[in-house]
Design a protein around this motif. Structure first.
Motif, mmCIF file in Angstrom:
data_model
loop_
_atom_site.group_PDB
_atom_site.id
_atom_site.type_symbol
_atom_site.label_atom_id
_atom_site.label_comp_id
_atom_site.label_asym_id
_atom_site.label_seq_id
_atom_site.Cartn_x
_atom_site.Cartn_y
_atom_site.Cartn_z
ATOM 1 N N THR A 125 4.000 9.774 15.707
ATOM 2 C CA THR A 125 2.996 9.262 14.715
ATOM 3 C C THR A 125 3.255 9.706 13.388
ATOM 4 O OG1 THR A 125 1.338 9.165 16.793
ATOM 5 C CG2 THR A 125 0.448 9.377 14.434
ATOM 6 N N GLU A 126 3.683 10.894 13.477
ATOM 7 C CA GLU A 126 4.324 11.141 11.860
ATOM 8 C C GLU A 126 4.924 10.357 11.050
ATOM 9 O OE1 GLU A 126 5.777 14.825 9.241
ATOM 10 O OE2 GLU A 126 5.609 15.253 11.227
ATOM 11 N N ASN A 127 5.953 9.866 11.785
ATOM 12 C CA ASN A 127 7.071 8.853 11.525
ATOM 13 C C ASN A 127 6.360 7.386 11.083
ATOM 14 O OD1 ASN A 127 9.869 8.072 10.721
ATOM 15 N ND2 ASN A 127 9.483 6.737 12.594
ATOM 16 N N PHE A 128 5.596 7.044 12.131
ATOM 17 C CA PHE A 128 4.857 5.849 11.958
ATOM 18 C C PHE A 128 3.858 6.025 10.615
ATOM 19 C CE2 PHE A 128 0.566 3.673 12.570
ATOM 20 C CZ PHE A 128 1.190 2.351 12.690
ATOM 21 N N ILE A 129 3.101 6.931 10.426
ATOM 22 C CA ILE A 129 2.132 6.970 9.595
ATOM 23 C C ILE A 129 2.574 7.063 8.087
ATOM 24 C CG2 ILE A 129 1.416 9.466 9.154
ATOM 25 C CD1 ILE A 129 -1.058 6.540 10.111
ATOM 26 N N GLN A 130 4.008 7.806 8.119
ATOM 27 C CA GLN A 130 4.735 7.764 6.751
ATOM 28 C C GLN A 130 4.884 6.503 5.826
ATOM 29 O OE1 GLN A 130 5.762 10.550 4.816
ATOM 30 N NE2 GLN A 130 4.789 11.539 6.719
ATOM 31 N N TRP A 131 4.822 5.307 6.603
ATOM 32 C CA TRP A 131 4.800 4.002 5.853
ATOM 33 C C TRP A 131 3.557 3.966 5.131
ATOM 34 C CZ3 TRP A 131 1.355 -0.065 5.567
ATOM 35 C CH2 TRP A 131 1.778 -1.086 4.877
ATOM 36 N N PHE A 132 2.197 4.541 5.605
ATOM 37 C CA PHE A 132 0.865 4.553 5.149
ATOM 38 C C PHE A 132 0.982 5.418 3.929
ATOM 39 C CE2 PHE A 132 0.355 2.621 9.183
ATOM 40 C CZ PHE A 132 -0.553 1.429 8.709
ATOM 41 N N VAL A 133 1.588 6.592 3.916
ATOM 42 C CA VAL A 133 1.601 7.448 2.991
ATOM 43 C C VAL A 133 2.135 6.845 1.737
ATOM 44 C CG1 VAL A 133 2.751 9.835 2.173
ATOM 45 C CG2 VAL A 133 1.663 9.351 4.489
ATOM 46 N N ASN A 134 3.374 6.261 1.885
ATOM 47 C CA ASN A 134 3.819 5.531 0.927
ATOM 48 C C ASN A 134 3.064 4.202 0.305
ATOM 49 O OD1 ASN A 134 6.324 7.085 0.806
ATOM 50 N ND2 ASN A 134 6.993 6.102 2.379
ATOM 51 N N GLU A 135 2.441 3.427 1.057
ATOM 52 C CA GLU A 135 1.537 2.416 0.649
ATOM 53 C C GLU A 135 0.428 3.016 -0.063
ATOM 54 O OE1 GLU A 135 0.021 -1.667 0.806
ATOM 55 O OE2 GLU A 135 1.935 -0.536 0.939
ATOM 56 N N GLN A 136 -0.178 4.001 0.317
ATOM 57 C CA GLN A 136 -1.032 4.715 -0.481
ATOM 58 C C GLN A 136 -0.915 5.296 -1.961
ATOM 59 O OE1 GLN A 136 -3.539 3.370 1.407
ATOM 60 N NE2 GLN A 136 -4.659 4.456 -0.119
ATOM 61 N N ILE A 137 0.246 5.496 -2.036
ATOM 62 C CA ILE A 137 0.780 5.766 -3.445
ATOM 63 C C ILE A 137 0.867 4.514 -4.305
ATOM 64 C CG2 ILE A 137 2.661 6.357 -4.933
ATOM 65 C CD1 ILE A 137 3.654 7.877 -2.701
ATOM 66 N N GLU A 138 1.132 3.311 -3.864
ATOM 67 C CA GLU A 138 0.894 2.180 -4.569
ATOM 68 C C GLU A 138 -0.278 1.641 -4.753
ATOM 69 O OE1 GLU A 138 2.061 -2.720 -3.535
ATOM 70 O OE2 GLU A 138 3.469 -1.217 -2.737
ATOM 71 N N GLU A 139 -1.108 1.730 -3.692
ATOM 72 C CA GLU A 139 -2.522 1.404 -3.637
ATOM 73 C C GLU A 139 -3.405 2.116 -4.622
ATOM 74 O OE1 GLU A 139 -3.888 -1.357 -2.221
ATOM 75 O OE2 GLU A 139 -2.061 -1.729 -0.777
ATOM 76 N N GLU A 140 -3.215 3.423 -4.610
ATOM 77 C CA GLU A 140 -4.058 4.300 -5.699
ATOM 78 C C GLU A 140 -3.401 4.077 -7.108
ATOM 79 O OE1 GLU A 140 -4.748 8.111 -5.514
ATOM 80 O OE2 GLU A 140 -4.530 8.265 -3.181
ATOM 81 N N ASP A 141 -2.183 3.687 -7.376
ATOM 82 C CA ASP A 141 -1.599 3.503 -8.534
ATOM 83 C C ASP A 141 -2.360 2.239 -9.234
ATOM 84 O OD1 ASP A 141 0.059 3.616 -11.176
ATOM 85 O OD2 ASP A 141 1.467 2.267 -10.086
ATOM 86 N N ASN A 142 -2.402 0.846 -8.441
ATOM 87 C CA ASN A 142 -2.979 -0.319 -8.562
ATOM 88 C C ASN A 142 -4.102 -0.195 -8.975
ATOM 89 O OD1 ASN A 142 -0.296 -1.517 -8.319
ATOM 90 N ND2 ASN A 142 -0.975 -2.213 -6.216
ATOM 91 N N ALA A 143 -5.146 0.871 -8.358
ATOM 92 C CA ALA A 143 -6.346 0.789 -8.640
ATOM 93 C C ALA A 143 -6.581 1.470 -10.163
ATOM 94 C CB ALA A 143 -7.242 1.618 -7.540
ATOM 95 N N ARG A 144 -5.913 2.502 -10.169
ATOM 96 C CA ARG A 144 -5.981 3.091 -11.712
ATOM 97 C C ARG A 144 -5.570 2.296 -12.614
ATOM 98 N NH1 ARG A 144 -4.091 7.597 -8.440
ATOM 99 N NH2 ARG A 144 -1.985 7.076 -9.069
ATOM 100 N N ARG A 145 -4.577 1.720 -12.474
ATOM 101 C CA ARG A 145 -4.072 0.788 -13.498
ATOM 102 C C ARG A 145 -5.255 -0.401 -13.776
ATOM 103 N NH1 ARG A 145 1.338 -1.662 -11.546
ATOM 104 N NH2 ARG A 145 1.229 -2.695 -13.591
ATOM 105 N N ALA A 146 -5.807 -0.979 -12.895
ATOM 106 C CA ALA A 146 -7.021 -1.638 -12.998
ATOM 107 C C ALA A 146 -7.840 -0.975 -13.704
ATOM 108 C CB ALA A 146 -7.724 -2.241 -11.705
ATOM 109 N N ILE A 147 -8.366 0.173 -13.604
ATOM 110 C CA ILE A 147 -9.382 0.545 -14.389
ATOM 111 C C ILE A 147 -8.600 1.064 -15.845
ATOM 112 C CG2 ILE A 147 -10.656 2.918 -14.794
ATOM 113 C CD1 ILE A 147 -10.721 2.783 -11.694
ATOM 114 N N GLU A 148 -7.712 1.387 -15.847
ATOM 115 C CA GLU A 148 -7.069 1.461 -17.182
ATOM 116 C C GLU A 148 -7.240 0.434 -18.231
ATOM 117 O OE1 GLU A 148 -3.183 2.798 -16.371
ATOM 118 O OE2 GLU A 148 -3.858 4.900 -15.671
ATOM 119 N N LEU A 149 -7.047 -0.615 -17.553
ATOM 120 C CA LEU A 149 -7.417 -1.866 -18.394
ATOM 121 C C LEU A 149 -8.669 -2.121 -19.365
ATOM 122 C CD1 LEU A 149 -6.038 -4.676 -15.920
ATOM 123 C CD2 LEU A 149 -4.679 -4.068 -18.255
#
Length: 174
Positions: A125-149
């Motif tokens: 499960t830890e190995n499986f969930i690592q994909w989501f850990v990496n995905e969330q880095i991108e998701e949060e970055d995109n959300a912050r970038r939108a607000i920065e606009l």
């Protein structure tokens, strides 16, 4: 016809509960993004509406990925009930602020799954969930970038129009 008994699984009950909670959280996120898309569409922000529709679809994909994992490892995947989500927002910016808060909450939940997986020595499960850990880095970055606009362009005059145009580029260069 009698139900088939499944072979025992190494998936611990606590992990299964956390994963099913994550399934529900992803379903709720998908529903929130649909509401955000609708609000943006009603208020003339077509690009932002399309952006949130795409986000909604991604969240549903995340939900299904976890749902399928639970079934694959012999757990019981639970189809989530989604409560009513907020349909109205105070402002264009507040829609994106709500999106960022949602992504931060998802990240925190994913981190709890990682922590519990390590505690239970559930390396699959830890190995499986690592994909989501990496995905969330991108998701949060995109959300912050939108607000920065909103800060960079500003909302005065044609600012919201230009923000809506710029939203299309967020995430497309990742």
């Amino acid at each position: 016809m009698r139900d088939l008994l499944r072979a025992r699984t190494s998936l611990k009950e606590e992990i299964e509960i956390l994963l099913n909670n994550q399934v529900k959280m992803e379903a709720e996120a998908s529903a929130k993004y649909l509401a955000m898309a609708s609000w943006c569409d009603r208020n003339g922000f077509k690009n932002s509406a399309a952006y949130f529709l795409k986000q909604s679809d991604e969240e549903r994909g995340h939900m299904l990925k976890i749902f399928n994992y639970i079934m694959t490892v012999g757990g019981t995947a639970v189809s989530p009930e989604v409560p009513a989500v907020k349909q109205e927002f105070a402002s264009f910016r507040s829609v994106f602020e709500a999106a960022l808060q949602s992504e931060i909450s998802v990240t925190q939940s994913i981190n709890r799954i990682v922590t519990q997986s390590r505690r239970e020595e559930d390396y699959a499960t830890e190995n499986f969930i690592q994909w989501f850990v990496n995905e969330q880095i991108e998701e949060e970055d995109n959300a912050r970038r939108a607000i920065e606009l909103f800060d960079v362009i500003g909302e005065e005059g044609t600012g919201r129009y230009h923000i809506d145009k710029a939203i299309v580029k967020i995430g497309s260069d990742n």
